[in-house]
Write a protein that holds these residues in place. Structure first.
Motif, PDB file in Angstrom:
ATOM      1  N   HIS A 221      10.136  12.683  -4.754  1.00  0.00           N
ATOM      2  CA  HIS A 221       8.864  13.402  -4.671  1.00  0.00           C
ATOM      3  C   HIS A 221       7.714  12.579  -5.260  1.00  0.00           C
ATOM      4  CE1 HIS A 221       5.809  16.447  -5.648  1.00  0.00           C
ATOM      5  NE2 HIS A 221       6.352  17.190  -4.714  1.00  0.00           N
ATOM      6  N   ASP A 222       6.729  12.275  -4.427  1.00  0.00           N
ATOM      7  CA  ASP A 222       5.503  11.568  -4.820  1.00  0.00           C
ATOM      8  C   ASP A 222       5.751  10.199  -5.447  1.00  0.00           C
ATOM      9  OD1 ASP A 222       3.875  13.489  -3.778  1.00  0.00           O
ATOM     10  OD2 ASP A 222       3.116  14.237  -5.698  1.00  0.00           O
TER      11      ASP A 222
ATOM     12  N   PHE B 132       6.555   7.596  -0.970  1.00  0.00           N
ATOM     13  CA  PHE B 132       5.589   8.440  -0.280  1.00  0.00           C
ATOM     14  C   PHE B 132       4.775   7.621   0.714  1.00  0.00           C
ATOM     15  CE2 PHE B 132       1.651  10.794   0.345  1.00  0.00           C
ATOM     16  CZ  PHE B 132       2.132  12.071   0.594  1.00  0.00           C
TER      17      PHE B 132
ATOM     18  N   TRP C 129       4.321   8.976   4.460  1.00  0.00           N
ATOM     19  CA  TRP C 129       2.965   9.134   4.988  1.00  0.00           C
ATOM     20  C   TRP C 129       2.801   8.346   6.290  1.00  0.00           C
ATOM     21  CZ3 TRP C 129      -1.829   7.864   1.401  1.00  0.00           C
ATOM     22  CH2 TRP C 129      -3.008   8.259   2.044  1.00  0.00           C
TER      23      TRP C 129
ATOM     24  N   TYR D 281      -1.679   5.450  -2.127  1.00  0.00           N
ATOM     25  CA  TYR D 281      -0.582   5.887  -2.998  1.00  0.00           C
ATOM     26  C   TYR D 281      -0.881   5.554  -4.459  1.00  0.00           C
ATOM     27  CZ  TYR D 281       3.459   6.485  -5.702  1.00  0.00           C
ATOM     28  OH  TYR D 281       4.279   6.907  -6.731  1.00  0.00           O
TER      29      TYR D 281
ATOM     30  N   LEU E 213      -2.916   8.245  -5.742  1.00  0.00           N
ATOM     31  CA  LEU E 213      -2.104   9.452  -5.949  1.00  0.00           C
ATOM     32  C   LEU E 213      -1.361   9.365  -7.283  1.00  0.00           C
ATOM     33  CD1 LEU E 213      -0.753  12.108  -4.996  1.00  0.00           C
ATOM     34  CD2 LEU E 213       0.905  10.690  -3.755  1.00  0.00           C
TER      35      LEU E 213
ATOM     36  N   THR F 155      -1.548  11.637 -10.894  1.00  0.00           N
ATOM     37  CA  THR F 155      -0.388  12.147 -11.614  1.00  0.00           C
ATOM     38  C   THR F 155      -0.475  11.793 -13.095  1.00  0.00           C
ATOM     39  OG1 THR F 155       1.001  11.955  -9.644  1.00  0.00           O
ATOM     40  CG2 THR F 155       2.135  12.044 -11.776  1.00  0.00           C
TER      41      THR F 155
ATOM     42  N   ALA G 260      -6.920  12.155   1.044  1.00  0.00           N
ATOM     43  CA  ALA G 260      -6.146  13.377   0.809  1.00  0.00           C
ATOM     44  C   ALA G 260      -6.414  14.448   1.861  1.00  0.00           C
ATOM     45  CB  ALA G 260      -6.452  13.928  -0.588  1.00  0.00           C
TER      46      ALA G 260
ATOM     47  N   LEU H  26      -1.348  15.298   4.477  1.00  0.00           N
ATOM     48  CA  LEU H  26      -0.969  16.695   4.253  1.00  0.00           C
ATOM     49  C   LEU H  26       0.400  16.997   4.853  1.00  0.00           C
ATOM     50  CD1 LEU H  26      -4.447  18.291   5.030  1.00  0.00           C
ATOM     51  CD2 LEU H  26      -3.413  17.954   2.772  1.00  0.00           C
TER      52      LEU H  26
ATOM     53  N   LYS I 210       3.053  15.547   2.510  1.00  0.00           N
ATOM     54  CA  LYS I 210       3.207  16.441   1.353  1.00  0.00           C
ATOM     55  C   LYS I 210       4.046  17.660   1.728  1.00  0.00           C
ATOM     56  CE  LYS I 210       0.797  15.234  -2.409  1.00  0.00           C
ATOM     57  NZ  LYS I 210       1.359  15.284  -3.785  1.00  0.00           N
TER      58      LYS I 210
ATOM     59  N   GLN J 150       7.915  16.844   2.175  1.00  0.00           N
ATOM     60  CA  GLN J 150       8.736  16.733   0.969  1.00  0.00           C
ATOM     61  C   GLN J 150       8.914  18.095   0.285  1.00  0.00           C
ATOM     62  OE1 GLN J 150       6.885  13.842  -1.671  1.00  0.00           O
ATOM     63  NE2 GLN J 150       5.228  15.226  -2.241  1.00  0.00           N
ATOM     64  N   GLU J 151       7.914  18.940   0.369  1.00  0.00           N
ATOM     65  CA  GLU J 151       8.059  20.280  -0.205  1.00  0.00           C
ATOM     66  C   GLU J 151       9.086  21.086   0.576  1.00  0.00           C
ATOM     67  OE1 GLU J 151       6.876  21.056  -3.003  1.00  0.00           O
ATOM     68  OE2 GLU J 151       5.512  19.353  -3.208  1.00  0.00           O
TER      69      GLU J 151
END
Length: 208
Positions: free
Chosen positions: A8-9, A13, A17, A165, A168, A172, A191, A197, A200, A203-204
């Protein structure tokens, strides 16, 4: 079917992406971080225990700045790539790899010594020094964005994605509070992209 092993992230990523920006079919394997400790079975796939790992037929790749270049050139044509005959070809390559080597690397030291190490092994001086290193290198991005919306070739490319990235990760780590107005506006453009999007969301969804 392209397969991506991802946390995750994390740096992977960039690859997720890229896959979404290009609309490529893929299978996502979401791993806990760090996978070499929390998912030891992954070492059978990648003995380094790092992510990303991209599997595309016989091709196996583990470098997060190289894989977007591979995808854009192997699975194109796509405007994400800059051709060797375009004036900004060298600039494209330079920004893609600067996103990892110059902008992401110092942040990994900050991440390690503020969050990943046990409390007794955290080193504030190292974290502070490397945070400043990152912010100093970010000044070049501010200069580059003074007269353009994207970094090269007059369009969004994998160079923006690789640098994006790093931004991003900076968010964090709370380093985005020191973004220049130019970098902050650039981040907002990145973003808001549907590909960002979608990555994101992917992965969720896998985590759920």
């Amino acid at each position: 079917m392209i397969e991506l092993y991802h946390c995750h992230d994390a740096r992977s990523f960039r690859v997720l992406w890229t896959l979404e920006e290009m609309g490529l079919a893929y299978r996502l394997h979401l791993l806990p971080f760090p996978p070499r400790l929390l998912a030891p079975e992954y070492l059978a796939q990648n003995p380094l225990g790092t992510i990303p790992l991209l599997v595309d037929g016989e091709t196996r790749m583990t470098e997060s700045a190289a894989i977007p270049q591979y995808l854009a050139t192997r699975h194109g044509p796509t405007p994400l790539a800059v051709g060797v005959d375009e004036p900004d070809y060298g600039l494209w390559l330079d920004w893609m790899h600067r996103g990892e080597a110059t902008l992401t690397f110092p942040q990994t030291i900050v991440l390690r010594y503020t969050r990943l190490e046990p409390e007794e092994r955290r080193v504030k001086q190292a974290a502070d020094d490397y945070a400043q290193w990152f912010l100093s290198r970010l000044r070049h991005l501010t200069r580059a964005l003074a007269d353009r919306e994207w970094l090269c070739a007059g369009r969004f490319t994998t160079a923006d994605l690789c640098v994006g990235y790093a931004l991003l990760l900076a968010r964090t780590l709370g380093l985005d509070q020191k973004f220049s107005p130019e970098v902050a506006a650039y981040w907002e453009r990145l973003a808001a992209r549907p590909g960002f999007l979608a990555a994101k969301a992917a992965q969720e969804a896998e985590a759920a």
